[in-house]
Design a protein around this motif. Sequence first.
Motif, PDB file in Angstrom:
ATOM      1  N   ALA A 185       0.851  -1.198   0.000  1.00 33.50           N
ATOM      2  CA  ALA A 185       0.000   0.000   0.000  1.00 33.50           C
ATOM      3  C   ALA A 185       0.883   1.243   0.000  1.00 33.50           C
ATOM      4  CB  ALA A 185      -0.915  -0.001   1.216  1.00 33.50           C
ATOM      5  N   LEU A 236      -7.269   1.708   5.249  1.00 37.93           N
ATOM      6  CA  LEU A 236      -6.882   0.443   4.619  1.00 37.93           C
ATOM      7  C   LEU A 236      -7.676  -0.719   5.209  1.00 37.93           C
ATOM      8  CD1 LEU A 236      -3.014   0.975   4.479  1.00 37.93           C
ATOM      9  CD2 LEU A 236      -4.553   0.810   2.510  1.00 37.93           C
ATOM     10  N   VAL A 249       3.563  -1.135   3.770  1.00 44.02           N
ATOM     11  CA  VAL A 249       3.042   0.212   3.530  1.00 44.02           C
ATOM     12  C   VAL A 249       4.222   1.130   3.247  1.00 44.02           C
ATOM     13  CG1 VAL A 249       1.718   2.158   4.409  1.00 44.02           C
ATOM     14  CG2 VAL A 249       1.108  -0.178   5.101  1.00 44.02           C
ATOM     15  N   CYS A 251       5.191   5.028   2.723  1.00 44.98           N
ATOM     16  CA  CYS A 251       4.626   6.340   3.044  1.00 44.98           C
ATOM     17  C   CYS A 251       5.434   7.441   2.376  1.00 44.98           C
ATOM     18  CB  CYS A 251       4.614   6.558   4.554  1.00 44.98           C
ATOM     19  SG  CYS A 251       3.620   5.334   5.451  1.00 44.98           S
TER      20      CYS A 251
END
Length: 349
Positions: A185, A236, A249, A251
């Motif tokens: 993600a 999420l 994840v 960022c």
Amino acid sequence: MSVPAKPVTILDVAKRAGVSAGTVSRVLNRANVPLDTRRRVSTAVSELGYVPNHAARSLKRRTTEQIALVIPDVGNPVYVQMAKSVQRVAAERGYRLSLISTENGVVDERQLLRGLHERQLDGMVLVSLRPGPSLLRQIREAAPRVCLIGSFPDDLPVDAVRVDSAHGVRQGVAHLLAGGRRRIAMVHGTRGTVPAETRARGYRDALLEAGVPFRPELSVDGDFTMGSGYRAVDALEGARPDAVFPDAVFCANDMMALGVMRRLRELGRDVPGDVAVVGMDDIDMAGMSAPTLTSVSLRAEERGRLATEMLLERLAHGGPLAPRVVHVLPALVVRESSTAHVVLAGGPS
């Protein structure tokens, strides 16, 4: 009634150091002076408590001996890192620094640039997240006395320091893929800003290069703050049609990554066992968090140093120098938050 002490002058310093007033002036202005002479003058300045008269010197030279660093958010640690290096270089060259935070657009950058025309400042190092047409026009007009940090149009005739943050994102995502992560993600930065758009492109490109499909449900908007990273985890959680949480994840900055790790810990998800986390900026807190945060360094201090040196060189020499653009390379700093795990063949992808 006591008589006020007589102000210490440059002649007093020269007499104490055993040199001429001109030599004292050269030392104070960071000119090329023998080390022994410099030390004697510095000692005399310290012993006498001499304070240079910047105002008088500025009037004589028609300069302010002051530059500004204009940043989007003084609360963001990456800009604090940058400001430290700008301050260091400015002080070494005899300049004072004004630090101005635009608070992500609340303060008008165009008005600040007008200060250059009004001789309130000698020069400016500018970081802008949303360089619109009006701002770009003002930058063109102030070009010789501005150095930019960030991505701006290639035809802008201004000195600039750039970093390829999209490449940095690709480095981070490639690192996660190499560790066996496949459901990666991304928590994005503030929409409409150059860094957010650039890093989003890097994320998509990294997945494309690896043959991993882009999944919209794994792409969450943030705003470069820790709180938005924290909330992104809940987003999420609520956007999983296959009921499988991401195993990594990425960022768009470290502040959001720290927020992500905080929320994952509250939910009982282990980092990096269940979810690997990678940030961007390599702020000081990245090396102090638990677990320590893997991050892509965009070398904020180096960019600040280079931009200030370029600006002060331009101010010192002037002349029709062609605009210079210096590129700084991002670097992946691997820490505890992204250790590898094994994905069996045929597992989730």
